[in-house]
Design a protein around this motif. Structure first.
Motif, mmCIF file in Angstrom:
data_model
loop_
_atom_site.group_PDB
_atom_site.id
_atom_site.type_symbol
_atom_site.label_atom_id
_atom_site.label_comp_id
_atom_site.label_asym_id
_atom_site.label_seq_id
_atom_site.Cartn_x
_atom_site.Cartn_y
_atom_site.Cartn_z
ATOM 1 N N ALA A 253 40.700 11.167 10.486
ATOM 2 C CA ALA A 253 41.823 10.711 11.307
ATOM 3 C C ALA A 253 42.966 10.913 10.678
ATOM 4 O O ALA A 253 43.957 11.644 11.327
ATOM 5 N N HIS A 254 43.401 11.007 9.180
ATOM 6 C CA HIS A 254 44.589 11.348 8.772
ATOM 7 C C HIS A 254 44.953 12.948 8.837
ATOM 8 O O HIS A 254 45.934 13.200 9.206
ATOM 9 N N ALA A 255 43.722 13.782 8.594
ATOM 10 C CA ALA A 255 44.124 15.029 8.863
ATOM 11 C C ALA A 255 44.341 15.516 10.098
ATOM 12 O O ALA A 255 45.173 16.392 10.559
ATOM 13 N N ALA A 256 43.760 14.977 11.143
ATOM 14 C CA ALA A 256 44.049 15.160 12.671
ATOM 15 C C ALA A 256 45.210 14.713 13.035
ATOM 16 O O ALA A 256 46.103 15.482 13.670
ATOM 17 N N ASP A 257 45.822 13.736 12.237
ATOM 18 C CA ASP A 257 47.264 13.007 12.622
ATOM 19 C C ASP A 257 48.043 13.979 11.859
ATOM 20 O O ASP A 257 49.279 14.405 12.616
ATOM 21 N N CYS B 66 39.738 14.480 16.095
ATOM 22 C CA CYS B 66 38.518 14.119 15.114
ATOM 23 C C CYS B 66 37.355 13.623 15.652
ATOM 24 O O CYS B 66 37.477 13.102 16.726
ATOM 25 N N LEU B 67 36.291 13.809 15.059
ATOM 26 C CA LEU B 67 34.799 13.771 15.562
ATOM 27 C C LEU B 67 34.284 12.716 14.438
ATOM 28 O O LEU B 67 34.001 13.221 13.408
ATOM 29 N N VAL B 68 33.912 11.519 14.884
ATOM 30 C CA VAL B 68 33.029 10.746 13.755
ATOM 31 C C VAL B 68 31.950 9.934 14.361
ATOM 32 O O VAL B 68 31.874 10.189 15.719
ATOM 33 N N GLY C 157 43.252 5.652 10.093
ATOM 34 C CA GLY C 157 43.955 6.860 10.388
ATOM 35 C C GLY C 157 44.540 6.672 11.747
ATOM 36 O O GLY C 157 45.381 7.087 12.085
ATOM 37 N N ILE C 158 43.726 5.994 12.897
ATOM 38 C CA ILE C 158 43.970 5.832 13.891
ATOM 39 C C ILE C 158 44.863 4.947 14.093
ATOM 40 O O ILE C 158 46.162 5.135 15.085
ATOM 41 N N THR D 115 47.754 4.721 11.975
ATOM 42 C CA THR D 115 48.689 5.335 11.605
ATOM 43 C C THR D 115 49.393 6.087 12.823
ATOM 44 O O THR D 115 50.500 6.041 12.932
ATOM 45 N N ALA D 116 48.482 6.610 13.239
ATOM 46 C CA ALA D 116 48.848 7.376 14.602
ATOM 47 C C ALA D 116 49.416 6.713 15.533
ATOM 48 O O ALA D 116 50.608 7.341 16.193
ATOM 49 N N TYR D 117 48.941 5.575 15.906
ATOM 50 C CA TYR D 117 49.500 4.697 17.052
ATOM 51 C C TYR D 117 50.677 4.066 16.389
ATOM 52 O O TYR D 117 51.535 4.069 17.247
ATOM 53 N N MET D 118 50.955 3.671 15.197
ATOM 54 C CA MET D 118 52.500 3.090 14.870
ATOM 55 C C MET D 118 53.122 4.067 14.857
ATOM 56 O O MET D 118 54.576 3.859 15.366
ATOM 57 N N ASP D 119 53.021 5.353 14.752
ATOM 58 C CA ASP D 119 53.978 6.434 14.802
ATOM 59 C C ASP D 119 53.945 7.337 16.077
ATOM 60 O O ASP D 119 54.606 8.248 16.084
ATOM 61 N N SER D 120 53.377 6.829 16.949
ATOM 62 C CA SER D 120 53.391 7.519 18.474
ATOM 63 C C SER D 120 52.880 8.869 18.244
ATOM 64 O O SER D 120 53.350 9.894 18.732
ATOM 65 N N ILE D 121 51.772 9.203 17.522
ATOM 66 C CA ILE D 121 51.420 10.642 17.237
ATOM 67 C C ILE D 121 50.117 10.751 18.218
ATOM 68 O O ILE D 121 49.396 10.033 18.247
ATOM 69 N N PRO D 122 50.257 11.862 19.229
ATOM 70 C CA PRO D 122 49.160 12.167 19.921
ATOM 71 C C PRO D 122 47.688 12.541 19.257
ATOM 72 O O PRO D 122 47.748 13.676 18.491
#
Length: 348
Positions: free
Chosen positions: A54-58, A70-72, A84-85, A87-94
């Motif tokens: 998740a962090h790498a995809a972010d 990412c695929l889990v 990781g999800i 983190t992306a949500y808080m920073d508005s990352i697609p």
């Protein structure tokens, strides 16, 4: 020709021109992994832990204009990925997160490596889907990519039970998608933009405060033109760094608890504040009660209406794409005979 759900997932990724998927295999996603192995358009990058996926995809999404995917697997695969999800949500990352799930007949029966993925991730995704019918799979993935990238970006999760990846159906990938409940506004309201320009022209101690929205909307050129046109001091949040040239004399540095003295003092003492794609974070303004000043006027430009007046009440809200709104403001300023108050600006 009919394809299995697993083949459909891979074909959808190819249709979306996805080049890299970060993932870690597990029982519930094995059929998807088999299909990934059979083709070479989408490359799989193996991580050592789902949080890393998740962090790498972010990170991939932040540093490129491509969608992070990412695929889990089910259960512990998903729960590991939550950090990781979030983190992306808080920073508005697609971001697109494809998760395996136990077969549909076993959902809710405490099956091996089962968890309520939709329930667990609901607070930290823009949206999530559980696909129970293979016929809905292609449309759901199309919706996920559309939701993640438009409006205020964010992570979207697609939960796919193992039996859905085995079932077959005709593959049709829609060209476009429209969702009745989701129509983000992109153009700012002309009346509000006029009001904002009027306030900027009357300002004696103006300040421009910009956040991650400028970066996400690739609006740094427009921001630079606007700041230089007005001659106002400009500060960036941590997420907004790089949105304005750091070597420019009008740049007063980053603000907030780790920012510069100048930026923080200017924020607290300005009479007109133009906030662009920023959310008045607690690390930036501290206690909103102390930040409140009845004589200060605040203009806030943001794509997300729920972010406006969330922490600090604003006087002129403008909902729209940062890039489009800044272009409109620049047009109005260039055609206006009025100019900012030069002596007041010099003193400030």
């Amino acid at each position: 020709m009919e394809l299995t759900g697993a083949e459909i997932v891979v074909r959808c990724l190819q249709e979306e021109k996805v080049e890299h998927v970060f993932g870690y295999p597990g029982g519930a996603v094995l059929f998807i992994y088999d299909e990934l192995f059979k083709q070479d358009k989408v490359k799989h990058i193996l991580v050592r832990h789902e949080q890393g996926a998740a962090h790498a995809a972010d990170g991939y999404s932040r540093s490129s204009d491509k969608m992070g995917v990412c695929l889990v697997t089910s259960g512990p695969g998903v729960t590991n990925a939550v950090t990781g999800i979030a983190t992306a949500y808080m920073d508005s990352i697609p971001l697109i997160i494809i998760t395996g799930q136990v077969p549909t007949h076993a959902i809710g029966l405490d099956a091996f490596q089962e968890c309520d993925t939709v329930g667990i991730t609901r607070p930290c995704v823009k949206h999530n889907f559980l696909v129970k019918d293979v016929k809905d799979l292609a449309l759901t993935i199309k919706k996920a990519f559309y939701l993640a990238a438009t409006g205020r970006p964010g992570p979207v999760l697609v939960d796919i039970p193992k039996d859905v990846t085995q079932q077959k159906t005709e593959f049709v990938y829609p060209e476009t998608v429209s969702m009745r409940s989701y129509n983000p506004v992109t153009k700012g309201h002309p009346g509000q933009i006029k009001k904002a320009v009027q306030l900027l022209m009357e300002a004696k101690r103006p300040m421009i405060y910009t956040g991650g929205g400028v970066i996400l909307n690739a609006a740094s050129d427009e921001l630079t033109r606007l700041v230089r046109l007005l001659g106002f001091p400009c500060t960036n949040t941590l997420m907004g760094l790089g949105g304005y040239p750091a070597t420019d004399p009008l740049f007063v540095g980053m603000l907030g608890m780790h920012g510069t003295y100048e930026a923080n003092m200017a924020m607290q003492n300005c009479d007109v504040l133009l906030a662009i794609g920023a959310r008045f974070d607690d690390r930036v303004i501290g206690n909103p009660k102390h930040f409140y000043d009845p004589t200060r006027k605040i203009v806030h430009i943001d794509i997300d209406p729920s972010s406006i007046s969330k922490r600090v009440k604003v006087d002129v809200p403008i909902v729209g794409n940062v890039k489009d709104v800044l272009e409109e403001i620049i047009k109005l300023l260039e055609s206006s005979k009025e100019k900012p108050d030069a002596p007041a600006l010099k003193a400030w």
